[in-house]
Structures are given as structure tokens and as C-alpha cells.
Design a protein around this motif. Sequence first.
Motif, mmCIF file in Angstrom:
data_model
loop_
_atom_site.group_PDB
_atom_site.id
_atom_site.type_symbol
_atom_site.label_atom_id
_atom_site.label_comp_id
_atom_site.label_asym_id
_atom_site.label_seq_id
_atom_site.Cartn_x
_atom_site.Cartn_y
_atom_site.Cartn_z
ATOM 1 N N GLY A 213 -11.558 12.452 9.856
ATOM 2 C CA GLY A 213 -10.110 12.236 9.812
ATOM 3 C C GLY A 213 -9.493 13.150 8.755
ATOM 4 O O GLY A 213 -10.145 14.040 8.221
ATOM 5 N N ARG A 214 -8.238 12.906 8.446
ATOM 6 C CA ARG A 214 -7.606 13.732 7.419
ATOM 7 C C ARG A 214 -7.210 12.844 6.243
ATOM 8 O O ARG A 214 -7.036 11.633 6.399
ATOM 9 C CB ARG A 214 -6.393 14.463 7.984
ATOM 10 N N SER A 215 -7.096 13.475 5.075
ATOM 11 C CA SER A 215 -6.655 12.717 3.906
ATOM 12 C C SER A 215 -5.176 12.379 4.068
ATOM 13 O O SER A 215 -4.402 13.155 4.642
ATOM 14 C CB SER A 215 -6.826 13.542 2.625
ATOM 15 N N HIS A 216 -4.813 11.203 3.567
ATOM 16 C CA HIS A 216 -3.405 10.802 3.562
ATOM 17 C C HIS A 216 -2.914 10.781 2.129
ATOM 18 O O HIS A 216 -3.557 10.191 1.264
ATOM 19 C CB HIS A 216 -3.237 9.402 4.162
ATOM 20 N N THR A 217 -1.785 11.426 1.877
ATOM 21 C CA THR A 217 -1.187 11.280 0.555
ATOM 22 C C THR A 217 -0.406 9.973 0.519
ATOM 23 O O THR A 217 0.151 9.535 1.541
ATOM 24 C CB THR A 217 -0.251 12.454 0.205
ATOM 25 N N VAL A 218 -0.372 9.394 -0.663
ATOM 26 C CA VAL A 218 0.357 8.142 -0.817
ATOM 27 C C VAL A 218 1.858 8.354 -0.545
ATOM 28 O O VAL A 218 2.567 7.430 -0.149
ATOM 29 C CB VAL A 218 0.055 7.582 -2.230
ATOM 30 N N LEU A 219 2.314 9.608 -0.693
ATOM 31 C CA LEU A 219 3.726 9.913 -0.440
ATOM 32 C C LEU A 219 4.125 9.710 1.027
ATOM 33 O O LEU A 219 5.307 9.652 1.347
ATOM 34 C CB LEU A 219 4.031 11.356 -0.855
ATOM 35 N N GLU A 220 3.129 9.641 1.922
ATOM 36 C CA GLU A 220 3.448 9.325 3.320
ATOM 37 C C GLU A 220 3.923 7.884 3.450
ATOM 38 O O GLU A 220 4.520 7.512 4.464
ATOM 39 C CB GLU A 220 2.214 9.505 4.209
ATOM 40 N N PHE A 221 3.598 7.049 2.449
ATOM 41 C CA PHE A 221 3.831 5.610 2.596
ATOM 42 C C PHE A 221 4.904 5.045 1.676
ATOM 43 O O PHE A 221 5.459 3.999 1.954
ATOM 44 C CB PHE A 221 2.507 4.856 2.386
ATOM 45 N N THR A 222 5.132 5.738 0.545
ATOM 46 C CA THR A 222 6.145 5.224 -0.390
ATOM 47 C C THR A 222 6.600 6.323 -1.344
ATOM 48 O O THR A 222 5.858 7.271 -1.623
ATOM 49 C CB THR A 222 5.584 4.037 -1.227
ATOM 50 N N ASP A 223 7.809 6.162 -1.861
ATOM 51 C CA ASP A 223 8.289 7.054 -2.924
ATOM 52 C C ASP A 223 8.028 6.428 -4.291
ATOM 53 O O ASP A 223 8.280 7.038 -5.317
ATOM 54 C CB ASP A 223 9.796 7.299 -2.781
ATOM 55 N N ARG A 224 7.565 5.188 -4.284
ATOM 56 C CA ARG A 224 7.297 4.497 -5.547
ATOM 57 C C ARG A 224 5.933 4.930 -6.064
ATOM 58 O O ARG A 224 5.013 4.124 -6.234
ATOM 59 C CB ARG A 224 7.294 2.982 -5.300
ATOM 60 N N CYS A 225 5.783 6.232 -6.267
ATOM 61 C CA CYS A 225 4.439 6.723 -6.593
ATOM 62 C C CYS A 225 4.477 8.031 -7.368
ATOM 63 O O CYS A 225 5.486 8.746 -7.382
ATOM 64 C CB CYS A 225 3.653 6.945 -5.304
#
Length: 385
Positions: A213-225
Motif C-alpha cells: 500500500g502507500r503511506s498516508h500522511t496525517v494531513l489527509e485526515f486532519t489539520d489539527r496536526c
Amino acid sequence: MSNVSKRADLIRPFVVMDVVARAKELEAAGRDIVRLEIGDPDFPTPGVITRAAEAAMEAGDTGYTQSLGLPDLRDAIAAHMRTAYGVTLDASSVIVTQGSSPAMLLLFGALLDPGDEVVMADPCYPAYPNYVSFLGGVPVPVSVRAEDGFRFRIDEVEAAITPRTKAIMLNSPCNPTGGVLAAEDLAALADLAERSGVWLASDEIYHGLQFEGRSHTVLEFTDRCFVLSGFSKAYAMTGWRLGYLIAPTEFVRPAEKIQQNFFLCANHFVQVAGTTALLHAQEEVARMREEYDERRRYLVPALRGIGLGVATEPLGAFYVFADARAWSGDSLALAGRLLEEAGVAVAPGIDFGPGGEGFLRFSYATSLDRLQEAIARLRVWADTR
Ligand SMILES: Cc1ncc(COP(=O)(O)O)c(C=O)c1O
């Protein structure tokens, strides 16, 4: 009474560095040691990157840059976030640093007040609790387990959150476990962060080194990061010292002030080379990843074959965190014996927190031949110990 500050006293030594020192001593005395203890790619930095650095030096790119980093590099990082993850990012939220390590100081320095808590995995990369303690914060460990692929159990993370919690530290792909958080884990953690009013701090230094699979950045899921990343691992650039922090707007200026005072800026010509790395070295990154994967596919069954436990397949970075309790419950003593008696250097699991006790970390940032040699030696050691 000691003259040393309490703050410095709080920092725990990184025991694997003692393993490195002893391995070097044995090598200097003529022993052949298979070195699987450190996370330093054995590949040279791709030529396209070194040539860019040479050209930049020749062109006189040898002075200070803006503290936040060269605009071209900040733009290239924002563009990379778009192409790799589909995340739209303003380059003004990117702060270029000398490796991802200083980015941790910027992040926690801008975020933590004394007594603030940071939830993190146990085991984890040892710098996290050390940075947090150094800045007056309190690391709060949450166990992750081999049978879960070392992924958080979200309810346990939630249970660790208190009114003092400022952040949850994530690291996927993970050092020391090779574990990868799935998209649904990140989505659940993002939801938890938003509900609880805490920040996610995501160390993405091993992105580019994920085998399924591919890595997911947390920025795909929230701006609270916050996102920490860099060039050390995927681009084989550990010694160049180049990384970055992606921070929410309100933290950029505070982080910039820390950078201005403590580090001034990242190396000028290295930043130029980093821009080239992002734009022109993706094929080399893919080639190195394929070779790491080949080693991983050899090493995991080989470790199981000599009696070590690998409950779930590690999916990223270049580590296998193997359960060695069949050999010994004392990972430090065991790593010492393997070095002295078998000539194989590995990192003791206890280095990564109490949850790592009984485990050994095998780095496969070394050639397949040497991995095969290590397994042959360990098999003989295990049969005759
Ligand atoms: C999880 C993790 N984060 C950060 C770092 C530091 O990397 P850098 O070279 O970017 O400072 C390392 C280095 O081993 C690491 O394993």
C-alpha cells in the motif's frame, strides 16, 4: 551534589550507541562483525542529489538562508505533499530544518508548557520521551503489541488522554517496530484529536519506505496536526542533515523564532540538493525500496526459522522487531552476548521503552549477503548456547 542540570539528568542514554562503540572496538581488533544495530541506509546518496549539492557549492550557495528555509525547497515540499498524498498545503506552513531531529525541538518547544503531557507508543523512538522531558513535558506511554502489528488500540490512546494532554505522537512506518498505521487508524486518531482538543504530532521520516500500500500522511485526515519528516532515510541522506516541520499557522512564527536563535537555518547547498531530491530522485527511492523489500522478505522468515518471534509482518521502515524471549528476557544482556559470542550487532529492545524488553531490533539497512551471514551465525549460536 551533582553540578549537572536535572534536565540533562532526565535524558536517557541511547544504549545502542554503546553497542555501536563496542562493535567498532571489536572490528578494530580484527573481528568481523555483522552490523544490524543502526538505522543508517547502506546505499550511497543518489548521484543526482550529490551532483546538485556540488553544483550548488560551486555556484556559491554556501551562506545562510532564510530561517524558514529556501522558498524553492518549501515549495517543493508542499508540491510533494500534493503529488504523494493529494494534500493541498501552503508552503508557508513548511519550516526546513537540519534533519527531523531539530524539527522535534521546534515542534515540542512551540507546543509544550511544563507539565503538559504527550501520549506516545511504548516501544517508540527514544528521542520522543527525551525531547518531551527536556522541555518540561511528561511523556505518557501507551502499549503497542506485536500481535497488533504494533498499532495503537484507539481505546487505550483515548484512555490515556487527560486535561493535561497536548499531543499524541505518531510514527508510521515505525522505528523500532516496522509497524504501519492503517488509514482507518489515522482517521480514528484524527477524530480523537479533534474531539479531545489535542494535537497529533506525526513523524513521517520513514515515508517512501513502505512495502504494501502507500503511506498516508496525517494531513489527509486532519489539520489539527504537525508533520515531521526529512530526507535521511528514503533518500539515503542521514549525514546531510535535512528535514522539515509542517506546522499549523499559529505555530509557524514561534517555531521560526526557535530556529532563528538555536539553529539559524539548514545548510544552504544541502537545501538545494534536497529540492533536487524531491523533484528528481523518486526512481532511486523506489529502487532502494525494492531492495529493502527483498531483504525484508528474506529476513522475516529467516528470523522465525532460528526461533525468534515475528508475530506480524513489518510493513515499513527497515527494521524487524523480533521477540527474543525464547533466548532471553534481558534484551541488553542478550544483545551483548550476540555481539561478543556471535559477532552480530543488534539493538536491544529495552532501548525503546519497557514495552520493548525481550525484543531485539534488526536493521536491514545492510546487504542481503550480510543478513544471510548474520542468520548463519545466529543459528550456530542458538544451537550451541
Ligand atoms: C523515527 C525516527 N525519527 C527521527 C529520526 C531522526 O532522523 P533525522 O536524521 O531526520 O534527524 C530517526 C532516526 O533514526 C528515526 O528513526
